[in-house]
Design a protein around this motif. Structure first.
Motif, PDB file in Angstrom:
ATOM      1  N   ARG A 134      -9.097  94.707 -13.874  1.00  0.00           N
ATOM      2  CA  ARG A 134     -10.438  95.251 -14.687  1.00  0.00           C
ATOM      3  C   ARG A 134     -11.573  95.331 -13.143  1.00  0.00           C
ATOM      4  O   ARG A 134     -12.957  96.158 -13.401  1.00  0.00           O
TER       5      ARG A 134
ATOM      6  N   PRO B 249     -15.657  90.601 -15.886  1.00  0.00           N
ATOM      7  CA  PRO B 249     -15.852  90.734 -17.376  1.00  0.00           C
ATOM      8  C   PRO B 249     -16.343  89.728 -18.064  1.00  0.00           C
ATOM      9  O   PRO B 249     -16.476  87.755 -17.884  1.00  0.00           O
TER      10      PRO B 249
ATOM     11  N   TYR C  32     -10.263  85.694 -18.925  1.00  0.00           N
ATOM     12  CA  TYR C  32     -10.314  85.807 -16.949  1.00  0.00           C
ATOM     13  C   TYR C  32     -10.199  84.936 -16.289  1.00  0.00           C
ATOM     14  O   TYR C  32     -10.531  85.509 -14.916  1.00  0.00           O
TER      15      TYR C  32
END
Length: 331
Positions: free
Chosen positions: A36, A240, A245
Motif C-alpha cells: 500500500r 492508509p 494496517y
C-alpha cells in the motif's frame, strides 16, 4: 529481581505454537502495508513504532512492567549480560523489513521456507553453543532428523504456493538470489535474538522489559534506515486510514515476548520449532478463514503441516542416548 519460572515442555511447547500463530498474521499485515505504501522500509517503521507504543504503555501500566523497567539500566550497567544483547531488536527490525520487502518479490512460499531453514539451522547452533539461558544442549541425531524433517515438511506444506502470486515464475533465478538471502539471514539471526532476549529476561525478571528494549533498538535502526531512504528516494504513498494496517506491531509484541519467556525452559531450537508449527497452523487458518485472492488450500498444505507437528514432537521428546543406534545385545 526474581527471574521467571521454568515451564515444563508440555506447557511451554503449546505456548510456543500459540506465539507462532501471530507470525503469519503479522506477515499478511506488513506485506499489505508495504504494498500500500510502496515502501517496505516505511511499513517496517510503522510496525515497529506501533509495537513500541504498545510496549511503553504495558511497561507503565502493569506493576510487573514497571519493575522490569527499573531493572533495565542496572542490569546493563553491571554487565549482567553482554551489552550487545540490548541490540537484539535490530535483528527483529531486519526480519520485519525482510517480511515487508521480499514477500512481494519471492511470494509467501519461498519466504517461509527461507526463514524456516535459517532459523532451524541456527537453533541447533545456538543451543550447542549455550548462548541462551537454557545452557548447552547436545546436537543429537534425533534433533538433526527432526530439524531436517521440519524443513522438508514446511517446504511440502507451502509447495502449492510455488508458482502462484508473489515470485514471477519466469524470473531469472539469479535475480531472486539476493532477495532470497535476506529472509535466510533474518531467519538465521532469529535464534540469536531469542537467545539474547531470553538471557535478558532472566536478569530483568520479566519478558516485558526484554520486549520493550527490543522495540526500542529496532525502531531506532528502522527510523535511521528510513531517513536515508527519504533523503535518497523521497516519501512513498501516504499512510492508509484503515486501522488493521497498524496491528503488525502488536502481533510482534506477542511472539517476541513469549519467545523471550520460553527459551529458558525449552531452549532456542524447540522454541523456534514450536513457533514454526504455529506459523504453519496460522497460515492454514488464514487461508481457510480469510483467503487471499487465488488461494487454494491443497492436501499438501494440510499434510505438510501435520508432518511438521510430528517432526517437532520427534525433536522435542527426551529420547535416551543412543536411540538411533538401537539396543546393544545382552550377554
Amino acid at each position: 529481581m526474581t527471574s521467571p519460572p521454568r515451564l515444563p515442555v508440555l506447557a511451554g511447547l503449546p505456548l510456543a505454537v500459540g506465539a507462532g500463530l501471530a507470525i503469519p498474521v503479522q506477515g499478511r499485515i506488513n506485506g499489505a502495508l508495504g504494498a500500500r505504501l510502496n515502501d517496505g522500509i516505511a511499513a517496517a517503521v510503522v510496525s515497529f513504532s506501533t509495537g513500541l507504543l504498545v510496549m511503553i504503555l504495558i511497561s507503565l501500566v502493569l506493576p510487573r512492567g514497571r519493575a522490569g523497567l527499573a531493572a533495565i539500566l542496572p542490569a546493563v550497567r553491571t554487565r549482567a549480560f553482554p551489552r550487545i544483547y540490548v541490540l537484539a531488536g535490530a535483528i527483529g527490525a531486519l526480519f520485519v523489513f525482510a517480511q515487508s520487502f521480499t514477500v512481494g518479490l519471492l511470494g509467501v512460499a519461498l519466504f517461509t521456507v527461507a526463514t524456516v531453514t535459517g532459523q532451524t539451522v541456527s537453533g541447533l547452533l545456538v543451543d550447542r553453543l549455550g548462548i541462551g539461558p537454557a545452557g548447552k544442549k547436545s546436537v543429537t541425531g534425533i534433533r538433526i532428523i527432526g530439524c531436517v524433517l521440519t524443513i522438508a515438511a514446511v517446504a511440502w506444506a507451502v509447495s502449492p504456493r510455488f508458482g502462484g502470486g508473489g515470485a514471477d515464475t519466469g524470473a531469472d533465478p539469479a535475480a531472486l538470489l539476493v532477495p532470497l538471502l535476506l529472509p535466510v539471514a533474518a531467519g538465521f539471526l532469529m535464534s540469536f535474538q531469542q537467545a539474547m532476549n531470553g538471557t535478558a529476561t532472566v536478569h530483568y525478571g520479566t519478558p516485558i522489559a526484554a520486549t520493550l528494549v527490543n522495540f526500542v533498538a529496532g525502531t531506532i535502526v528502522l527510523w535511521a534506515a528510513f531517513a536515508v531512504k527519504l533523503a535518497v528516494a523521497g516519501p512513498g504513498n501516504p499512510l492508509p486510514a484503515d486501522w488493521w494496517y497498524y496491528l503488525g506491531g502488536p502481533m510482534g509484541c506477542v511472539f517476541i515476548g513469549l519467545g523471550a519467556l520460553l527459551v529458558r525452559s525449552l531452549g532456542v531450537l524447540v522454541t523456534g520449532l514450536g513457533m514454526i508449527a504455529g506459523q504453519l497452523l496460522g497460515s492454514l487458518a488464514l487461508d481457510l478463514v480469510l483467503p487471499a485472492p487465488g488461494t487454494v488450500v491443497a492436501p499438501a498444505t494440510v499434510l505438510g503441516t501435520l508432518l511438521t507437528l510430528g517432526a517437532i514432537i520427534l525433536a522435542t521428546l527426551p529420547w535416551p542416548r543412543g536411540a538411533l543406534r538401537g539396543r546393544r545385545p545382552v550377554g
